[in-house]
Design a protein around this motif. Structure first.
Motif, PDB file in Angstrom:
ATOM      1  N   VAL A  48      47.839  45.720 -19.352  1.00  0.00           N
ATOM      2  CA  VAL A  48      48.289  45.543 -17.965  1.00  0.00           C
ATOM      3  C   VAL A  48      49.583  44.733 -17.924  1.00  0.00           C
ATOM      4  N   CYS A  94      49.281  49.031  -8.314  1.00  0.00           N
ATOM      5  CA  CYS A  94      48.772  49.395  -9.633  1.00  0.00           C
ATOM      6  C   CYS A  94      47.979  50.691  -9.545  1.00  0.00           C
ATOM      7  N   LEU A 150      42.453  46.985 -12.814  1.00  0.00           N
ATOM      8  CA  LEU A 150      42.969  46.714 -11.466  1.00  0.00           C
ATOM      9  C   LEU A 150      42.798  45.234 -11.107  1.00  0.00           C
ATOM     10  N   ASP A 151      41.673  44.652 -11.509  1.00  0.00           N
ATOM     11  CA  ASP A 151      41.448  43.221 -11.243  1.00  0.00           C
ATOM     12  C   ASP A 151      42.473  42.350 -11.961  1.00  0.00           C
ATOM     13  N   GLU A 207      38.277  49.462 -13.154  1.00  0.00           N
ATOM     14  CA  GLU A 207      38.129  48.350 -12.219  1.00  0.00           C
ATOM     15  C   GLU A 207      38.660  47.047 -12.831  1.00  0.00           C
ATOM     16  N   SER A 213      45.537  43.114 -12.613  1.00  0.00           N
ATOM     17  CA  SER A 213      46.913  43.380 -12.187  1.00  0.00           C
ATOM     18  C   SER A 213      47.448  42.273 -11.282  1.00  0.00           C
ATOM     19  N   ARG A 262      39.480  55.860  -5.607  1.00  0.00           N
ATOM     20  CA  ARG A 262      38.543  55.942  -6.714  1.00  0.00           C
ATOM     21  C   ARG A 262      38.151  57.420  -6.841  1.00  0.00           C
ATOM     22  N   GLY A 309      41.956  55.135 -10.408  1.00  0.00           N
ATOM     23  CA  GLY A 309      41.768  54.032  -9.472  1.00  0.00           C
ATOM     24  C   GLY A 309      43.110  53.422  -9.110  1.00  0.00           C
ATOM     25  N   THR A 310      43.273  52.978  -7.882  1.00  0.00           N
ATOM     26  CA  THR A 310      44.542  52.387  -7.449  1.00  0.00           C
ATOM     27  C   THR A 310      44.287  51.109  -6.653  1.00  0.00           C
ATOM     28  N   SER A 311      45.315  50.302  -6.550  1.00  0.00           N
ATOM     29  CA  SER A 311      45.222  49.063  -5.774  1.00  0.00           C
ATOM     30  C   SER A 311      45.108  49.334  -4.282  1.00  0.00           C
ATOM     31  N   VAL A 340      45.629  53.112 -12.237  1.00  0.00           N
ATOM     32  CA  VAL A 340      45.006  53.179 -13.563  1.00  0.00           C
ATOM     33  C   VAL A 340      44.325  54.536 -13.717  1.00  0.00           C
ATOM     34  N   VAL A 350      48.253  52.725 -17.483  1.00  0.00           N
ATOM     35  CA  VAL A 350      48.430  51.745 -16.423  1.00  0.00           C
ATOM     36  C   VAL A 350      49.837  51.891 -15.860  1.00  0.00           C
TER      37      VAL A 350
END
Length: 469
Positions: free
Chosen positions: A89, A28, A20-21, A17, A23, A171, A165-167, A30, A60
């Motif tokens: 990242v 993105c 991703l934050d 998480e 990015s 999840r 996890g992806t943008s 991860v 990443v």
């Protein structure tokens, strides 16, 4: 809320998480892989080492849109903590901005429900996985010592929890247990050698006593030896050898390479051989992420793009796929990108492989049913590709080639170098036995989830004599 309650941690889902934050890219992905391993090693009937390790790898994948298309940058590092995330990242984003547009670019996968266990702690293994196996192994040491034989080998159990996890909101999480056992028995003068291997999820289904008896029988067969020249022989391939051949075939069965005329699955004049019969017997080669005992990730986990995978497909659901059905080639491995190029269905690679459709005869029953002379192999080794257009492979036999005469093993023969294409072997095999889970000898470090039958090939090409044991 107390400071303790808000203190950041290094739990894998939180690492995902946070990455991703951080990015700033257009897209993105991860992947956090939390891995733990336990192992035993032994030599000369004595346990030599054991240990437990843990580690983390964070991958990443940044995607950057441009006028010419979407570029991707991939950076993977081990032992990553929260303090390392920003630099990691940024490195992935810099790699994407410096790259040419990605040929396999597709919209990132979306619209999949999050895994209910995504925020749970990773699964871990420990030496407890060997709780029943280790004492039984000790008893095997004692029996081997009493026979004047020596046992060598190792057992390894790995448990990897992968958090994706992806943008786009994915999840997902998968826990993958992988266990392997390799056991080698040698005569006191080291002139005779026998090998056996097993793949397992948890070592509860591995019987060292049965393996010990199998190895002792083979060393007994090898007390009498016969020298044979190179040539074509009727040959019984055990499941482990069949797995090594067909895993390599599956790695080579990519849709784009076939459509572009570069592989054994290319049709002369253009296109692919999908729809052609390539096995004489009504055999089915398939993969299923939910295959009992061979369970694998049910979604794409691609750490890099290649001929058979695309980082843009991460999270794409996987389902049961027949690669060959009743002897007919039905699917080739394809990403969303290569499926669009070839017109074939999307069929991502899956981390297991099953060949079935033979009889219920065991390898022992196939030996007993042999008329005339045949060779019985233990395993294949040092397999290398000679010609991609025919998928001609070369390699060596190892740890016992046995002579079968009228249904009985009468001794051991010298080792050979072989030259064969797995596609040709399927096309010429005249008998397939019972499918069983097996460990490939050559590819066991990369691919362990396989179930294969023994095959009878009437004219397996032993191209030269090898002096190896």
């Amino acid at each position: 809320m107390s400071a303790a309650a808000t203190k950041p941690t290094d739990k894998p889902h939180e690492i995902v998480e946070r990455a991703l934050d951080l990015s700033r890219a257009d897209g993105c992905v991860v992947i956090a892989d939390e891995q733990s391993t336990a192992n035993l090693r032994w030599a000369g009937n004595v346990l030599t080492t054991n240990g437990v390790t843990r580690g983390r790898t964070l991958t990443v994948i940044a995607t950057v849109d441009g006028a010419q298309g979407t570029a991707s940058g991939v950076v993977s590092r081990s032992a990553v903590t929260r303090d390392d995330l920003a630099e990691l990242v940024r490195a992935a984003e810099d790699a994407a901005r410096a790259a040419e547009p990605a040929e396999d670019a597709q919209p990132l996968v979306s619209g999949i429900e999050p895994a209910s266990d995504f925020t749970d702690d990773p699964a871990v293994t420990s030496s407890a996985v060997f709780e029943t196996f280790a004492p039984a192994l000790g008893e095997s040491f004692a029996r081997a010592h009493a026979r004047g034989q020596r046992l060598y080998g190792f057992a390894r159990h790995e448990l990897t929890s992968s958090y994706l996890g992806t943008s786009t909101g994915l999840r997902l999480r998968h826990d993958q247990p992988t266990g392997t056992l390799e056991l080698n028995a040698k005569s006191p003068d080291f002139t005779r050698s026998a090998w056996a291997g097993r793949a397992t999820r948890d070592f509860t289904d591995v019987d060292p006593t049965a393996l010990d008896e199998e190895l002792a029988q083979r060393l007994g067969w090898a007390e009498h030896t016969v020298e044979l020249p190179a040539g074509r022989y009727e040959t019984l391939l055990p499941p482990t050898a069949v797995a090594d051949l067909l895993i390599y075939q599956q790695w080579s069965a990519t849709a784009r390479d076939a459509a572009e005329g570069r592989t054994v699955f290319s049709k002369p004049g253009g296109g692919t051989r999908v729809g052609e019969r390539i096995a004489r017997l009504p055999l089915t080669l398939r993969s299923d992420p939910r295959e009992p005992g061979l369970e694998a990730a049910p979604f794409v986990l691609a750490h890099t793009s290649s001929d058979d995978a695309s980082v843009f497909d991460n999270g794409l659901p996987l389902s049961a796929t027949d690669w060959i059905r009743d002897g007919e080639l039905t699917h080739l491995v394809s990403t969303r990108h290569s499926a669009g190029l070839t017109g074939l269905p999307v069929a991502p690679a899956i981390d297991n492989l099953v060949l079935e459709g033979g009889t219920e005869r065991t390898l022992e029953e196939m030996v007993a049913g042999t008329t005339g002379r045949a060779l019985l192999l233990t395993c294949l080794w040092y397999i290398r590709e000679v010609d991609p257009a025919t998928l001609l492979l070369t390699g060596l036999t190892r740890d016992g080639v046995f002579l079968v005469q009228d249904g009985e093993v009468v001794g051991a023969v010298n080792n050979f170098r072989f030259n064969e294409s797995p596609v040709d072997v399927l096309g010429r095999a005249v008998e397939a036995g019972r499918t069983e889970r097996t460990l490939p000898r050559e590819w066991g470090d990369w691919f362990t989830r396989a179930a294969m039958p023994p095959l009878r090939v009437p004219d397996f090409n032993m191209s030269s004599v090898s002096k190896g044991v």
